[in-house]
Each structure stands twice: as structure tokens, then as C-alpha cells.
Design a protein around this motif. Structure first.
Motif, mmCIF file in Angstrom:
data_model
loop_
_atom_site.group_PDB
_atom_site.id
_atom_site.type_symbol
_atom_site.label_atom_id
_atom_site.label_comp_id
_atom_site.label_asym_id
_atom_site.label_seq_id
_atom_site.Cartn_x
_atom_site.Cartn_y
_atom_site.Cartn_z
ATOM 1 N N VAL A 5 0.837 -1.204 0.000
ATOM 2 C CA VAL A 5 0.000 0.000 0.000
ATOM 3 C C VAL A 5 0.869 1.251 0.000
ATOM 4 O O VAL A 5 0.603 2.201 -0.734
ATOM 5 C CB VAL A 5 -0.978 -0.020 1.190
ATOM 6 N N ALA A 6 1.943 1.255 0.783
ATOM 7 C CA ALA A 6 2.838 2.417 0.821
ATOM 8 C C ALA A 6 3.479 2.643 -0.549
ATOM 9 O O ALA A 6 3.547 3.779 -1.035
ATOM 10 C CB ALA A 6 3.905 2.214 1.885
ATOM 11 N N TYR A 7 3.927 1.576 -1.186
ATOM 12 C CA TYR A 7 4.520 1.683 -2.528
ATOM 13 C C TYR A 7 3.495 2.221 -3.522
ATOM 14 O O TYR A 7 3.785 3.127 -4.306
ATOM 15 C CB TYR A 7 5.031 0.317 -2.982
ATOM 16 N N ALA A 8 2.294 1.666 -3.481
ATOM 17 C CA ALA A 8 1.251 2.066 -4.428
ATOM 18 C C ALA A 8 0.860 3.524 -4.247
ATOM 19 O O ALA A 8 0.638 4.231 -5.230
ATOM 20 C CB ALA A 8 0.030 1.167 -4.275
ATOM 21 N N LYS A 9 0.768 3.987 -3.028
ATOM 22 C CA LYS A 9 0.344 5.365 -2.785
ATOM 23 C C LYS A 9 1.317 6.367 -3.390
ATOM 24 O O LYS A 9 0.933 7.456 -3.785
ATOM 25 C CB LYS A 9 0.193 5.615 -1.286
ATOM 26 N N GLU A 10 2.588 5.995 -3.489
ATOM 27 C CA GLU A 10 3.588 6.897 -4.044
ATOM 28 C C GLU A 10 3.680 6.809 -5.562
ATOM 29 O O GLU A 10 4.086 7.753 -6.217
ATOM 30 C CB GLU A 10 4.962 6.577 -3.455
ATOM 31 N N ARG A 11 3.331 5.651 -6.148
ATOM 32 C CA ARG A 11 3.655 5.426 -7.555
ATOM 33 C C ARG A 11 2.481 5.067 -8.461
ATOM 34 O O ARG A 11 2.555 5.242 -9.659
ATOM 35 C CB ARG A 11 4.708 4.326 -7.657
ATOM 36 N N LYS A 35 -9.121 -8.632 16.198
ATOM 37 C CA LYS A 35 -8.370 -8.875 14.962
ATOM 38 C C LYS A 35 -8.983 -8.078 13.812
ATOM 39 O O LYS A 35 -8.279 -7.433 13.028
ATOM 40 C CB LYS A 35 -8.377 -10.364 14.632
ATOM 41 N N GLU A 36 -10.284 -8.117 13.721
ATOM 42 C CA GLU A 36 -10.972 -7.406 12.653
ATOM 43 C C GLU A 36 -10.863 -5.895 12.828
ATOM 44 O O GLU A 36 -10.758 -5.156 11.866
ATOM 45 C CB GLU A 36 -12.436 -7.828 12.579
ATOM 46 N N GLU A 37 -10.892 -5.439 14.064
ATOM 47 C CA GLU A 37 -10.757 -4.012 14.324
ATOM 48 C C GLU A 37 -9.381 -3.533 13.870
ATOM 49 O O GLU A 37 -9.232 -2.444 13.327
ATOM 50 C CB GLU A 37 -10.972 -3.710 15.807
ATOM 51 N N SER A 38 -8.371 -4.372 14.032
ATOM 52 C CA SER A 38 -7.023 -4.045 13.585
ATOM 53 C C SER A 38 -6.978 -3.889 12.065
ATOM 54 O O SER A 38 -6.367 -2.941 11.549
ATOM 55 C CB SER A 38 -6.056 -5.141 14.041
ATOM 56 N N LEU A 39 -7.608 -4.798 11.318
ATOM 57 C CA LEU A 39 -7.663 -4.685 9.859
ATOM 58 C C LEU A 39 -8.402 -3.413 9.459
ATOM 59 O O LEU A 39 -7.952 -2.669 8.584
ATOM 60 C CB LEU A 39 -8.338 -5.904 9.233
ATOM 61 N N PHE A 40 -9.527 -3.151 10.087
ATOM 62 C CA PHE A 40 -10.298 -1.950 9.781
ATOM 63 C C PHE A 40 -9.455 -0.694 10.029
ATOM 64 O O PHE A 40 -9.441 0.226 9.201
ATOM 65 C CB PHE A 40 -11.580 -1.911 10.605
ATOM 66 N N ASN A 41 -8.734 -0.654 11.134
ATOM 67 C CA ASN A 41 -7.881 0.508 11.436
ATOM 68 C C ASN A 41 -6.800 0.684 10.379
ATOM 69 O O ASN A 41 -6.480 1.811 9.994
ATOM 70 C CB ASN A 41 -7.264 0.378 12.830
ATOM 71 N N PHE A 42 -6.229 -0.422 9.903
ATOM 72 C CA PHE A 42 -5.227 -0.332 8.827
ATOM 73 C C PHE A 42 -5.853 0.243 7.559
ATOM 74 O O PHE A 42 -5.276 1.128 6.921
ATOM 75 C CB PHE A 42 -4.618 -1.703 8.535
ATOM 76 N N VAL A 43 -7.014 -0.263 7.171
ATOM 77 C CA VAL A 43 -7.686 0.213 5.959
ATOM 78 C C VAL A 43 -7.952 1.718 6.057
ATOM 79 O O VAL A 43 -7.708 2.469 5.113
ATOM 80 C CB VAL A 43 -8.996 -0.574 5.719
ATOM 81 N N SER A 45 -6.381 3.959 8.106
ATOM 82 C CA SER A 45 -5.138 4.734 8.192
ATOM 83 C C SER A 45 -4.431 4.794 6.837
ATOM 84 O O SER A 45 -3.729 5.762 6.545
ATOM 85 C CB SER A 45 -4.209 4.150 9.258
ATOM 86 N N ALA A 46 -4.600 3.766 6.011
ATOM 87 C CA ALA A 46 -3.995 3.750 4.669
ATOM 88 C C ALA A 46 -4.840 4.512 3.658
ATOM 89 O O ALA A 46 -4.487 4.583 2.484
ATOM 90 C CB ALA A 46 -3.796 2.309 4.207
ATOM 91 N N GLU A 47 -5.966 5.056 4.099
ATOM 92 C CA GLU A 47 -6.887 5.809 3.243
ATOM 93 C C GLU A 47 -7.375 4.982 2.058
ATOM 94 O O GLU A 47 -7.492 5.467 0.934
ATOM 95 C CB GLU A 47 -6.250 7.117 2.772
#
Length: 119
Positions: A5-11, A35-43, A45-47
Motif C-alpha cells: 500500500v505504501a509503494y502504491a500510494k507513491e507510484r 483482529k478485525e478491528e485491527s484490519l479496519f484501522n489499517f484500511v 489509516s492507509a486511506e
């Protein structure tokens, strides 16, 4: 996933359809846990955008029905995805197919010649 995701956001823009085996009320699963709350938080935070629509289960077996597959994308793709749906066709698996179309992008062609490639 974090690095992709970090790579994609830049390029580039990113479109992912994932079997996350994760329940969350945001994508219409029946429950939620840490566990699911952690995935949701990642989604969040990654916008990333969650493209799931409706409450049709993506997973079916004789014990339960659940939404375990999600489709995620970056902002540049969200308006290009059309008709996201869970297919009713048999898939040969306990997971159902997710179907959608991508809007065709018209690229402006620049005509010209490259003298170095002329034979």
C-alpha cells in the motif's frame, strides 16, 4: 500489505480483492473482534476505500454464511469501479465470486515518429 500500500500510494493506484477471513460490521459481517478491528484501522489509516456493497455473503457452507471477502482501492480507482456485486454463479469453492467492471480510461495518444527506430 503495509509495504504494498505504501509503494502504491507513491507510484500508482491499487485495486485489491481480498479473502481477509475477517468480520467487521463496516463490510456487513455479523460481528467484530479485535483482529478485525485491527484490519479496519489499517484500511482507514492507509486511506483505502472499501468497495463492498450490500449484504450478500461471499462465503457459504453448510454451517454459516458470512462476508469474508472485501475489495479495497486507492482514491484514484474508486470512481472507475462499476457494478460491484457478489455473483450467484457456482465458483467450485465455498467462496463466491466478486464481480465488477472497470470504467474504460481513454488515453490521449500522441502521434509522432522516432527517427532512431526508422528502418
Amino acid at each position: 500489505m503495509v509495504e504494498i500500500v505504501a509503494y502504491a500510494k507513491e507510484r500508482l493506484d491499487l485495486l485489491l480483492t481480498c479473502d481477509v477471513n475477517s468480520h467487521h460490521l463496516v463490510w456487513s459481517s455479523t460481528n467484530i473482534n479485535p483482529k478485525e478491528e485491527s484490519l479496519f484501522n489499517f484500511v482507514m489509516s492507509a486511506e483505502l476505500h472499501i468497495l463492498n456493497r450490500g449484504t450478500e455473503p461471499t462465503f457459504l457452507d453448510f454451517r454459516k454464511q458470512e462476508i469474508l471477502n472485501i475489495t479495497l482501492c486507492t482514491g484514484g480507482v474508486v470512481d472507475l469501479v462499476e457494478g460491484w456485486r457478489v455473483s450467484s454463479e457456482l465458483s467450485g469453492s465455498d467462496h463466491r465470486q466478486v464481480r465488477f467492471a472497470l470504467e474504460q480510461i481513454q488515453k490521449e495518444e500522441k502521434l509522432g515518429r522516432n527517427p532512431r527506430k526508422t528502418n
